[in-house]
Design a protein around this motif. Structure first.
Motif: not given
Length: 124
Positions: A33-35, A61-63, A69-71
């Protein structure tokens, strides 16, 4: 989500993200999910989610894929277990030991209740 007073909210959000990853609710290499979305879902300030996501980025942990977005990183589960284990063993386990000592709870009772907990909550 109910937040505990004895820990920073951004760390609790990071733990929430980590739990979703470890339980397979958020698959590896997938977008999270986005911020704004997570802030709305958890009813917190978006800046707090930003801080949680920065923490998770620093832990690899996330990129962040700019503009997308974040993955979740491919090895996120290993990373989460590593830092979560350190945190648990250093912070929570001593308090747990203190409590079972003061209440004179046997390891046998702990083991029985742990097995019951696992079967009720995590086994299909």
């Amino acid at each position: 989500m109910e937040f505990r007073e004895n820990e920073a909210i951004y760390l609790q959000i990071a733990a929430y993200v980590g739990e979703n990853i470890m339980l397979g609710k958020w698959p590896l290499n997938e977008k999270i999910p986005s911020v704004r979305e997570l802030a709305m879902d958890l009813q917190v300030n978006p800046n707090t989610v930003v801080r949680a996501y920065e923490f998770l980025q620093n832990k690899e942990v996330i990129l962040n894929k700019r503009g997308i977005g974040f993955f979740i990183a491919a090895d996120a589960e290993e990373k989460i277990k590593g830092y979560s284990k350190e945190r648990f063993l250093g912070n929570e386990l001593p308090e747990f030991f203190r409590t079972i000592f003061l209440l004179n709870i046997s390891m046998k009772e702990i083991e029985e209740r742990f097995e019951r907990f696992k079967s009720e909550h995590y086994q299909s």
